[in-house]
Design a protein around this motif. Structure first.
Motif, short mmCIF file in Angstrom:
data_model
loop_
_atom_site.label_atom_id
_atom_site.label_comp_id
_atom_site.label_asym_id
_atom_site.label_seq_id
_atom_site.Cartn_x
_atom_site.Cartn_y
_atom_site.Cartn_z
N SER A 63 0.80 -1.22 0.00
CA SER A 63 0.00 0.00 0.00
C SER A 63 0.84 1.27 0.00
N PRO A 64 0.46 2.24 -0.86
CA PRO A 64 1.15 3.53 -0.84
C PRO A 64 0.94 4.27 0.48
N ALA A 65 -0.07 3.85 1.25
CA ALA A 65 -0.33 4.49 2.54
C ALA A 65 0.89 4.37 3.46
N GLU A 66 1.66 3.31 3.26
CA GLU A 66 2.82 3.08 4.14
C GLU A 66 3.87 4.19 4.01
N LEU A 67 3.94 4.79 2.83
CA LEU A 67 4.87 5.91 2.63
C LEU A 67 4.49 7.08 3.53
N PHE A 68 3.19 7.27 3.66
CA PHE A 68 2.70 8.37 4.50
C PHE A 68 2.90 8.03 5.98
N GLU A 69 2.75 6.76 6.29
CA GLU A 69 3.03 6.32 7.67
C GLU A 69 4.47 6.63 8.03
N ALA A 70 5.38 6.34 7.10
CA ALA A 70 6.80 6.57 7.35
C ALA A 70 7.07 8.06 7.56
N ASP A 223 -21.97 -3.40 8.59
CA ASP A 223 -21.41 -2.49 7.60
C ASP A 223 -20.56 -1.38 8.20
N ALA A 224 -20.83 -1.04 9.46
CA ALA A 224 -20.21 0.15 10.06
C ALA A 224 -18.70 0.10 10.01
N VAL A 225 -18.16 -1.10 10.01
CA VAL A 225 -16.71 -1.24 9.97
C VAL A 225 -16.12 -0.58 8.72
N ARG A 226 -16.95 -0.46 7.69
CA ARG A 226 -16.45 0.14 6.45
C ARG A 226 -16.23 1.65 6.58
N ALA A 227 -16.77 2.25 7.63
CA ALA A 227 -16.47 3.66 7.87
C ALA A 227 -15.09 3.79 8.51
N PHE A 228 -14.68 2.77 9.20
CA PHE A 228 -13.42 2.75 9.93
C PHE A 228 -12.32 2.19 9.03
N GLN A 229 -12.66 1.10 8.36
CA GLN A 229 -11.69 0.36 7.54
C GLN A 229 -11.21 1.18 6.36
N GLY A 230 -9.90 1.13 6.14
CA GLY A 230 -9.37 1.82 4.96
C GLY A 230 -9.08 3.28 5.18
N TRP A 231 -9.43 3.82 6.35
CA TRP A 231 -9.10 5.21 6.68
C TRP A 231 -8.03 5.24 7.76
N PRO A 232 -7.07 6.14 7.70
CA PRO A 232 -6.83 7.06 6.59
C PRO A 232 -6.64 6.27 5.29
N GLY A 233 -7.00 6.89 4.19
CA GLY A 233 -6.96 6.16 2.94
C GLY A 233 -6.28 6.93 1.83
N TYR A 234 -5.54 6.18 1.02
CA TYR A 234 -4.93 6.76 -0.17
C TYR A 234 -5.99 6.70 -1.25
N ARG A 235 -6.47 7.85 -1.66
CA ARG A 235 -7.58 7.89 -2.59
C ARG A 235 -7.06 7.93 -4.02
N MET A 236 -7.44 6.93 -4.77
CA MET A 236 -6.96 6.83 -6.15
C MET A 236 -7.43 8.02 -6.99
N THR A 237 -8.66 8.51 -6.70
CA THR A 237 -9.14 9.71 -7.38
C THR A 237 -8.30 10.88 -6.89
N GLY A 238 -7.36 11.31 -7.70
CA GLY A 238 -6.53 12.43 -7.32
C GLY A 238 -5.22 12.04 -6.65
N GLY A 239 -5.13 10.78 -6.22
CA GLY A 239 -3.89 10.31 -5.61
C GLY A 239 -3.53 11.03 -4.32
N LEU A 240 -4.51 11.22 -3.44
CA LEU A 240 -4.27 11.97 -2.21
C LEU A 240 -4.52 11.12 -0.98
#
Lengths: 290, 201
Positions: A63-70, A223-240
């Motif tokens: 995951s590209p998110a790991e770069l932000f973690e670093a 379903d509520a876990v989906r509000a938690f899961q994946g956030w913070p998230g690297y959003r492919m739309t815009g790459g942010l």
């Protein structure tokens, strides 16, 4: 890692993501690894969503998110701000300096401020209290845009990464925490504005979608876990890279409401409601979003 | 008997206490939002105020008592401004563009005309597969329900103010809220009810 180098890596991985996304869209030429996941993806009813899920699984391993973690990890221990101190004494609810497992146990009530605080609200508090940053400055441009990455976003991503594969356990022990859940529930269901929308208008029923975007029912346990899961998230739309603060902000925008205050109590209570509903599930760490 | 009465009384008092507490949370949540939000672009703070309909729907969890619902639906029906020329059908091609357009009324919008956001929630034309499903499918709308003036008037009214037909419907009141103009609504009516529209092919 220097910020220029990081940015280059992010840009490259962003490009790779876009290319991979396009490849994943084309059924005729699926990436090799996709075949492994094809069976599970085929079970999903919508082809676009299925494609994304397939792609998501492949990307999750790297995951590209790991770069932000670093980047956030480095920022956490660096002496910064007018007071030139690190955040290593920041108390995220489990004692000063304890980061491991803190994210999945927030929002929580903090006696030192007398407030409910989600991870970002607490981090902003620490940046102000310990490092001497100005809250108004941090609230001015709190969301990622273009190549701009706000400090709290990197820090939240780091903190969240330190709860990877832990059980979501948003506390309800204190009366203030139970009240926050109730208040969050009211906010979730409050219809107003020109289009009569509440959060529940789109997120209060099972298996619904807007266009091809599946909508989690955030009032339901499953379903509520989906509000938690994946956030913070690297959003492919815009790459942010985005946190839940951004997600809530953009939801209220689409709800046709005025803008909620950044790191406000309203958001903390709303996140308490959704977090508690997701309790018991395993948090997989910062992730990727469509 | 006395114990029975006492327990009934006790239960009632408890129920009232619970209701009072629920009301407290609601009032508290609303004042908190009013404190924490700020105006941005066209999205002013008055958007946080409930109108009478929103209040009833919020208080009843979108299931108002039948009598109240009927009265209020009647009030909503009275808000609908039908076209002065008595014509409901516009241009289905313009309607299709509007149905695709999800812009409008957010703090990022302003100035430009709004879209109808229709595909966000409805299946409509056969060519668009990326439709949402919060609303029902409108494919073959005219083919199934007919093309007559009554249906046309109903569709116009439904888009203008969906709450006139179902008080706590999730669908926005596109005319009532000033999101869409008379001409735009006519174009959307044509999308559903023009026999030449792809919706009815």
């Amino acid at each position: 890692m220097s910020s220029i180098k990081l940015r280059a890596v992010v840009a490259l991985s962003g490009l790779a993501l876009v290319c991979a996304a396009q490849a994943a869209q084309k059924e005729s030429a699926p990436p090799k690894k996709a075949a492994v996941h094809a069976k599970k993806a085929a079970a999903a009813k919508d082809p676009v969503a299925a494609d994304f899920e397939k792609f998501h699984e492949i990307m999750e391993e790297d995951s590209p998110a790991e770069l932000f973690e670093a980047k956030g990890a480095e920022m956490w221990k660096t002496k910064r701000g007018p007071k030139h101190v690190s955040l290593e004494k920041c108390n995220l609810g489990l004692g000063p300096g304890v980061v491991k497992g803190a994210y999945v146990q927030m929002p929580r009530y903090f006696a030192d401020t007398g407030q409910m605080m989600d991870a970002e609200r607490r981090i902003v508090y620490c940046m102000v209290k310990l490092q001497g940053f100005k809250e108004a400055d941090l609230a001015k441009k709190p969301f990622s845009k273009g190549s701009y990455l706000p400090d709290p976003v990197a820090l939240v991503t780091y903190v969240a990464g330190q709860s990877r594969n832990m059980k979501i356990a948003v506390p309800q022990k204190l009366p203030q925490e139970r009240a926050a859940y109730k208040l969050g529930e009211e906010i979730f269901n409050y219809r107003a504005g020109p289009w009569d929308f509440s959060c529940a208008t789109c997120h209060g029923e099972d298996n619904k979608r807007i266009r091809t975007q599946n909508l989690p029912n955030l009032a339901s346990k499953v379903d509520a876990v989906r509000a938690f899961q994946g956030w913070p998230g690297y959003r492919m739309t815009g790459g942010l890279m985005h946190t839940l603060q951004w997600r809530m902000n953009d939801c209220f925008r689409q709800q046709r409401f005025p803008e909620p205050g950044y790191a406000s109590e309203t958001i903390a209570d709303l996140l308490t409601y959704m977090g508690v509903n997701a309790n018991g599930y395993l948090y997989k760490g910062p992730g990727i979003k469509r | 008997m006395k114990t029975f009465q006492a327990s009934i009384f006790g239960a009632a008092a408890l129920a009232i206490a619970f209701a009072a507490q629920a009301q407290d949370y609601r009032a508290q949540a609303i004042s908190m939002m009013k404190r924490d939000f700020h105006a941005k672009g066209i999205a002013h703070m008055d958007r946080l105020n409930e109108d009478a309909l929103q209040l009833i729907c919020n208080r009843s969890h979108n299931e108002p008592p039948k009598g109240i619902a009927e009265t209020l639906q009647h009030d909503q029906l009275a808000t609908i401004q039908y076209p002065a020329d008595g014509k409901f059908l516009g241009d289905w091609k313009a309607g299709e563009k509007l149905a695709q357009n999800g812009r409008g009324m957010t703090w990022k919008d302003g100035g430009k005309p709004s879209g109808g956001s229709c595909y966000n929630c409805h299946q409509i034309g056969p060519a668009t597969t990326s439709f949402g499903d919060i609303g029902n499918s409108l494919l073959h709308f005219g083919k199934i329900r007919g093309y007559g003036p009554d249906v046309q008037k109903y569709v116009y009214g439904k888009i203008y103010n969906a709450k006139a037909y179902n008080l706590c419907s999730k669908m926005p009141r596109f005319g009532h809220s000033g999101t869409l103009t008379e001409k735009q609504i006519k174009d959307l009516v044509a999308l559903l009810l023009d026999p030449n529209s792809p919706v009815n092919k």
